[in-house]
Design a protein around this motif. Structure first.
Motif, PDB file in Angstrom:
ATOM      1  N   GLY B 163      40.346  74.312   3.326  1.00  0.00           N
ATOM      2  CA  GLY B 163      41.020  74.205   2.029  1.00  0.00           C
ATOM      3  C   GLY B 163      42.503  74.481   2.221  1.00  0.00           C
ATOM      4  N   TYR B 164      43.130  75.091   1.212  1.00  0.00           N
ATOM      5  CA  TYR B 164      44.558  75.385   1.320  1.00  0.00           C
ATOM      6  C   TYR B 164      44.774  76.529   2.305  1.00  0.00           C
ATOM      7  N   LEU B 165      45.773  76.358   3.136  1.00  0.00           N
ATOM      8  CA  LEU B 165      46.049  77.404   4.132  1.00  0.00           C
ATOM      9  C   LEU B 165      47.019  78.430   3.549  1.00  0.00           C
ATOM     10  N   THR B 166      46.779  79.687   3.907  1.00  0.00           N
ATOM     11  CA  THR B 166      47.654  80.760   3.402  1.00  0.00           C
ATOM     12  C   THR B 166      47.969  81.730   4.526  1.00  0.00           C
ATOM     13  N   SER B 167      49.005  82.524   4.327  1.00  0.00           N
ATOM     14  CA  SER B 167      49.421  83.486   5.354  1.00  0.00           C
ATOM     15  C   SER B 167      48.322  84.491   5.644  1.00  0.00           C
ATOM     16  N   CYS B 168      47.740  84.995   4.588  1.00  0.00           N
ATOM     17  CA  CYS B 168      46.708  86.014   4.756  1.00  0.00           C
ATOM     18  C   CYS B 168      45.342  85.352   4.599  1.00  0.00           C
ATOM     19  N   PRO B 169      44.426  85.564   5.547  1.00  0.00           N
ATOM     20  CA  PRO B 169      43.127  84.878   5.489  1.00  0.00           C
ATOM     21  C   PRO B 169      42.358  85.160   4.201  1.00  0.00           C
TER      22      PRO B 169
END
Lengths: 361, 361
Positions: B163-169
């Motif tokens: 899905g959308y990637l983010t800095s924090c898992p």
């Protein structure tokens, strides 16, 4: 009954008047103990002997009425309910002993309630004069005048070696006890009372709570009185007490100034929080009420709270006592009910003051 | 500056409006984390890469302005004083991280302050929508609309597996975090929170204080939010949170009714005493202020205190935070000075309410 109406009847007339030094001295009291010759002291008297004492005092009073006792009322303890007696005790007009333990106890009470003559308390006769502020000499003068008037009609028990005889040896001699009720919140806050009280005791004076021996010092109110009645003249007794009280006033004034200089905001916070609590609480016990009333009174006296008259605090200190609350309610109340009524009475009384705190900021 | 004038500028427009269930739910928030493809995450980006992110968002916004962002303002952290940043944090419009640690951090803020898009926080873009009361679906709809609009102009970092990637898992997947701020004083008073909070944690939700992770639950205000962002659809996440919040509301309502039935006078005493303290104190720390404001708010919501609007308490909970106090004062203040200013601000604000407590008895 409306609070206003109740108060008009409840608060002694003398309490409404401002006396000298009344920012620190709430009241001055002089009490003279006397016994009638030829009759046993109350502790040992029979029912009929006690009745004889009442009769003789009443007779004297009817024969020649002093101006101050013209509209006085002779009240027999047996005609009062427990609650009514309690209210008189809370107003300092009779002693708990007269209310609870006397045989044929009675009181001759002046219209303005500044003079009360207890009959068949520990002694046959105890003349008491109560004035607002520091007025020991004036109180003594009136008490002495009443004493002279009584002596002109009755024969007192007197021995030339000892002076006037009394039931308790601590009263023998002059039979005089003078006391002053002082409000010392600043000395209490600055922890100076612990040093001051023993020093006062050493010069032959006693420091007690407002309801006499053994009672707690509620609301930072202290009763200072002479211990010695024998071997000193009345004038010496009064001078000694007056001198010490003047010193206490000075100490308290210094402590107040110091508080104002060193921690004004803390002091303002404390007195205003206490006002806020009194004006809004729904349940308040007697201890807390006295503490908060003491704070607010200090705030008023120091000009930190305006728009509320100082007298309101004195009134409330009396009116929030258990007897008063129950008289106002018109019935017996348990502790919880009293705490609720007390909170309501305080709120109502403060609301009666024209200005509210918001206008006074 | 007058308090009235200051407040008009200080309080977010959305805070003045009453939302559904607002006697218990103060606000609903949906936040969506997104990153731009082809640029390193903020933690690893250079000054110029971070600037590029701001530029791209600004460009998108200038190209096509959504109605809700029409009069929005793009504010760069570097243009703000520490105090101004702090105030935005206290209003929940930006995170402490954006205020203190971001490289080229900025925020696109809608006129009514219900929408804030943080740029270069932990992720490139964080879309946040804040609504009064329980309005999760409505907040989600608007946030999603803004997300779609942004995506039509920018390319997001996205992998079909995650899905959308983010800095924090913990944010990967939907990148959505929904949270609700609830006021639970009755559950706290009746010691039920200790049982409730672990149960909520078990169903994948987090319970925190109002200023996010690690902050204390001041004033019995709790932020309840989803923990899981991966493997659940946005609808499932919202449904789960909404269902739990509805249960919390019900529990709180039962606890309030029980308090009213079992100890009404005690409750009245508590809320009115807190009102009295707020209306009169001269020094008050943040902790006590929040506690008392929580009491008064409960009193208002339960009809025990009338004549003061419930919103005043929400406003004061924000306005008495350190940043606000200093902005109102126009200068830096130490802790003691803040406690004095806080007390004054509260007194002034309560005095602005037309009716005073005496009229409301």
């Amino acid at each position: 009954m409306s609070l206003e109406h109740f108060m008009q009847n409840a608060i002694s007339e003398w309490m409404r008047v401002k006396g000298p030094q009344s920012d620190i001295v709430f009241s001055s009291r002089v009490r003279i103990a006397r016994n009638l010759a030829g009759l046993p002291f109350p502790m040992l008297s029979t029912q009929s002997q006690a009745e004889e004492v009442v009769r003789r005092v009443e007779e004297a009073w009817k024969k020649e009425r002093l101006a101050v006792l013209k509209d006085a009322e002779l009240i027999r303890m047996s005609d009062l309910t427990d609650l009514e007696k309690r209210v008189l005790v809370e107003k300092h007009l009779i002693s708990p002993m007269l209310a609870e333990e006397s045989r044929n106890g009675a009181v001759l009470l002046s219209q303005d309630e500044s003079v009360s003559i207890m009959i068949n308390e520990e002694d046959h006769v105890r003349i008491q004069v109560l004035f607002p502020g520091l007025q020991l000499e004036k109180a003594w003068k009136l008490a002495s005048q009443i004493d002279d008037w009584l002596e002109s009609h009755l024969t007192y028990a007197f021995e030339s070696d000892y002076g006037y005889l009394t039931s308790c040896p601590t009263n023998v001699g002059t039979g005089i006890r003078a006391s002053v009720m002082v409000h010392l919140p600043a000395l209490a806050m600055t922890q100076q009372l612990n040093r001051l009280i023993p020093a006062i005791t050493q010069v032959g004076l006693a420091v007690r709570g407002i309801y006499g021996e053994g009672s707690e010092a509620l609301g930072q109110l202290y009763q200072v009185s002479n211990q010695v009645t024998l071997g000193q003249s009345e004038e010496e007794i009064l001078d000694n007490l007056q001198g010490v009280v003047r010193q206490m006033i000075e100490h308290e004034q210094i402590a107040r100034r110091r508080l104002q200089e060193m921690s004004l905001t803390q002091l303002e916070d404390r007195v205003h929080r206490s006002y806020g609590t009194l004006a809004h609480a729904r349940i308040i016990d007697s201890n807390e009420a006295m503490k908060r009333l003491s704070d607010v009174r200090l705030g008023i006296d120091m000009g930190l709270i305006v728009g509320v008259s100082a007298n309101v605090m004195n009134e409330l200190m009396v009116m929030t006592q258990p007897g008063f609350l129950q008289q106002y309610a018109g019935k017996r109340l348990n502790a919880e009910q009293r705490d609720i009524r007390r909170a309501r009475l305080i709120r109502e009384r403060l609301a009666m003051e024209q200005t509210n705190d918001q206008q006074t900021e």
